[in-house]
Motif scaffolding. Sequence first.
Motif, short mmCIF file in Angstrom:
data_model
loop_
_atom_site.label_atom_id
_atom_site.label_comp_id
_atom_site.label_asym_id
_atom_site.label_seq_id
_atom_site.Cartn_x
_atom_site.Cartn_y
_atom_site.Cartn_z
N ASN A 194 0.96 -1.11 0.04
CA ASN A 194 0.03 0.06 0.00
C ASN A 194 0.91 1.30 -0.20
O ASN A 194 1.47 1.52 1.10
CB ASN A 194 -0.87 0.02 1.16
N ASN A 195 1.04 1.70 -1.21
CA ASN A 195 1.54 3.38 -1.18
C ASN A 195 3.28 2.85 -0.79
O ASN A 195 3.73 3.55 0.03
CB ASN A 195 1.19 4.20 -0.52
N ASN A 196 3.86 1.81 -1.34
CA ASN A 196 5.12 1.64 -0.84
C ASN A 196 5.29 1.16 0.37
O ASN A 196 6.66 1.26 0.93
CB ASN A 196 6.23 2.92 -1.42
N THR A 197 4.31 0.83 1.09
CA THR A 197 4.47 0.29 2.56
C THR A 197 4.02 -0.83 2.53
O THR A 197 2.82 -1.20 2.02
CB THR A 197 3.94 1.49 3.42
N VAL A 198 4.51 -1.81 3.28
CA VAL A 198 3.98 -3.15 3.42
C VAL A 198 3.04 -3.17 4.53
O VAL A 198 3.40 -3.03 5.73
CB VAL A 198 5.02 -4.34 3.33
N SER A 199 1.90 -3.62 4.23
CA SER A 199 0.94 -3.86 5.38
C SER A 199 0.88 -5.16 5.79
O SER A 199 0.30 -6.17 4.77
CB SER A 199 -0.55 -3.16 5.27
N LEU A 200 1.06 -5.93 6.92
CA LEU A 200 1.19 -7.27 7.07
C LEU A 200 -0.26 -7.73 7.50
O LEU A 200 -0.49 -9.05 7.30
CB LEU A 200 1.87 -7.53 8.28
N THR A 201 -1.31 -6.92 8.05
CA THR A 201 -2.58 -7.56 8.57
C THR A 201 -3.44 -6.76 7.93
O THR A 201 -4.64 -6.93 8.53
CB THR A 201 -2.31 -7.39 10.11
N GLY A 202 -3.48 -6.18 6.65
CA GLY A 202 -4.35 -5.70 6.19
C GLY A 202 -4.82 -4.39 6.75
O GLY A 202 -4.05 -3.79 7.62
N ASP A 203 -5.74 -3.50 6.44
CA ASP A 203 -6.37 -2.26 7.01
C ASP A 203 -7.67 -2.44 7.50
O ASP A 203 -8.70 -1.99 6.82
CB ASP A 203 -5.96 -1.11 5.96
N PRO A 204 -8.06 -3.08 8.29
CA PRO A 204 -9.58 -3.38 8.74
C PRO A 204 -10.12 -2.22 9.62
O PRO A 204 -9.74 -1.50 10.33
CB PRO A 204 -9.43 -4.46 9.88
N ALA A 205 -11.15 -1.80 8.94
CA ALA A 205 -12.16 -0.74 9.53
C ALA A 205 -12.98 -1.35 10.67
O ALA A 205 -13.28 -0.48 11.60
CB ALA A 205 -12.90 -0.12 8.56
N VAL A 206 -12.96 -2.58 10.79
CA VAL A 206 -13.82 -3.18 12.03
C VAL A 206 -12.72 -4.42 12.53
O VAL A 206 -11.74 -4.77 11.87
CB VAL A 206 -15.05 -3.94 11.19
N PRO A 207 -12.86 -4.56 13.82
CA PRO A 207 -11.99 -5.59 14.48
C PRO A 207 -11.90 -6.69 13.59
O PRO A 207 -13.12 -7.48 13.14
CB PRO A 207 -12.84 -5.61 15.78
N ASN A 208 -10.88 -7.34 13.47
CA ASN A 208 -10.22 -8.44 12.50
C ASN A 208 -9.49 -9.15 13.31
O ASN A 208 -8.63 -8.62 13.76
CB ASN A 208 -10.27 -7.91 11.37
N SER A 209 -9.16 -10.58 13.05
CA SER A 209 -8.12 -11.62 13.35
C SER A 209 -7.72 -11.73 11.97
O SER A 209 -8.04 -12.38 11.28
CB SER A 209 -8.57 -12.54 14.18
N ALA A 210 -6.40 -11.59 11.83
CA ALA A 210 -5.63 -11.54 10.74
C ALA A 210 -4.01 -11.91 10.87
O ALA A 210 -3.40 -11.81 12.12
CB ALA A 210 -5.61 -10.46 9.85
N ALA A 211 -3.49 -12.47 9.88
CA ALA A 211 -2.13 -12.99 9.83
C ALA A 211 -1.65 -12.92 8.49
O ALA A 211 -2.08 -13.12 7.37
CB ALA A 211 -1.61 -14.32 10.47
#
Length: 678
Positions: A46-63
């Motif tokens: 995302n814009n030359n930045t690595v987001s490891l867990t997405g960009d959640p707008a609501v609480p989320n469990s991610a890896a």
Amino acid sequence: MPPRQTPFFIVFLCFLNACSSVFATQFDFGTLTMSTLKLLGDAHLNNNTVSLTGDPAVPNSAAGRALYSDPVRFRQPGSLSPASFSTFFSFSVTNLNPSSVGGGLAFVISPDSSAVGDSGGFLGLQNPAAATGGGGGFVAVEFDTLMDVEFSDINGNHVGLDLNSVVSAQVSDLGSVGVDLKSGDSVNAWIEYDGSSKGLRVWVSYSTVRPKDPILKVDLDVGMYVNDFMYVGFSGSTQGSTEVHSVEWWSFNSSFDSAAAPATTSAPSATSPPEQKESKSSRKGTVGAVAGVVTAGAFVLALFAGAFIWVYSKKVKRMKKFDQSIESEIIRLPKEFSYKELKFATKGFSANRVIGHGAFGTVYKGVLPESGDTVAVKRCNHSGQGKSEFLSELSIIGSLRHRNLVHLQGWCHEKGEILLVYDLMPNGSLDKALYEARMPLSWPHRLKILLGVSSVLAYLHHECENQVIHRDIKTSNIMLDEGFNARLGDFGLARQTQHDKSPDATVAAGTMGYLAPEYVLTGRATEKTDVFSYGAVVLEVACGRRPIEKDAAANGKVGVSSNLVEWVWSLHQEGKLLTAADPRLEGEFEEGEMRRVLLVGLACSHPDSMARPTMRGAVQMLLGEAEVPIVPRAKPSTSYSTSHLLLSLQDSESDCNNAMITISTSSSENTLSGRLIL
């Protein structure tokens, strides 16, 4: 040494050097491409930045994981002798809803380039089966934002060394070096491993200058934990959270010490080529091969030197361009401070001088050595994004003049640091005045603060040459002077547009609970999205409750996760609006004023942006100069259509013509649902 042997000795040294360079690996974000960066699970770019867990707008469990796609040699052929390596990276942990549970991220050395571990406390490093003996080796340095008793965590803000287990072999409290992972600021980390002395060291700091002392220092034989070839990168996870883990810069370098010979007693590695005895008839071929390797090595070295010069020249050009853009923006500002005097004023940017954290920087209390004046020094993040937000804040607030704005005294740009100097607000932030002060904030002060904020927003929206959309209105960005007058600050997310011009779509930015529903869906910030945020602040000030609270209860109307707007609207529906008033006021307020303020808060928080008042209208309502519009007893649902809706999902864009979005809200549940009809 006999003269005839000297040329061959030189060639032999060149051969050893060429061989060692074959096993060396070096790269950084400037040289990585999509083909050399492997993203797994919820990780994305995302814009030359690595987001490891997405960009959640609501609480989320991610890896998720982000790995360098080529394997890196970590042991010499036929031995357990480990490579030396060093890595530097900048990362940040942001959270739209700070009350939600975190997770964390880690720099990882892994034998696998395709698997992702579990979310939550496993940091995407491991799954429960492996944690109980199911295998899955790795070496990782974790930056943990979640205190998990199961993994013997010391707190929710620590760095640890993980060896084939998420239970850290050694751990240190990041608070000891003044670093708060959940501050939202960019954090810099250095990890170095010496293959000869077998020592691992880790440094962590907000500054781009590496600290003198490491926060972790471990004697470790990495060769016992790695295969001949491993993958390097990052792993991260969340646990029912809106926490976002972003890697903003990364460089990596590994090599072998040429003096360290392979151990002859070690068994041959399965990944090493089979050894062959050299016959007399093959010696000429060997000498030819040596010459070929030396020639190839010289050619590769020349290419590398050329590439290095090119990359360095590009970097210098970018820095010059950035410096020139800074100079063009700050020429109007009152004063340029030196880095030396601001460092002295803040006692070396001591953690004891930290008084707050903005969207893109840390704020310190400082005493200027020449005048003795007390000021607030904002130390901006060192990432590319932090620099752009610095320019945004500088260019916008440097040209604004209003009694309810935080006054900018000057700036500093030296030693790679970006610093802004503001008047210090003796009564701190509105957030702290509401929730941390020993005495409750009085109703007259609250009313004056709300009027001040509405006044400055009306100025930004309607009276400036270019309209300013703040995008991050919340109580922690509203400062209080000695007379408890409101001073709006932190313009790092603000945007300037021409009046009546349609705004551009961006990624929604701000804090959960203050974000308008249409802004979350479309990414388009308008004056009406600022009005919604102001409405949340109005209700927060009147009720003494945060926009989103966890484990809150009031008159049995609020569940585990409480949304303030929903709660106040439910009381309005029942005809009990005044019971929303902050109980700490103990009834010391004029009921007509309280009712008017609560209704203004609900009007500004209307789910339909077209039904919200302007900020000029809000000022008149609070002063009693205009009637508050009729606020429906039940919170309305709203539908709106658009001929062109921009949907953004992991940096992909698609156009949807004649789409209908239906947003429905429920007063009994803290939910927002959307229906897209094509």
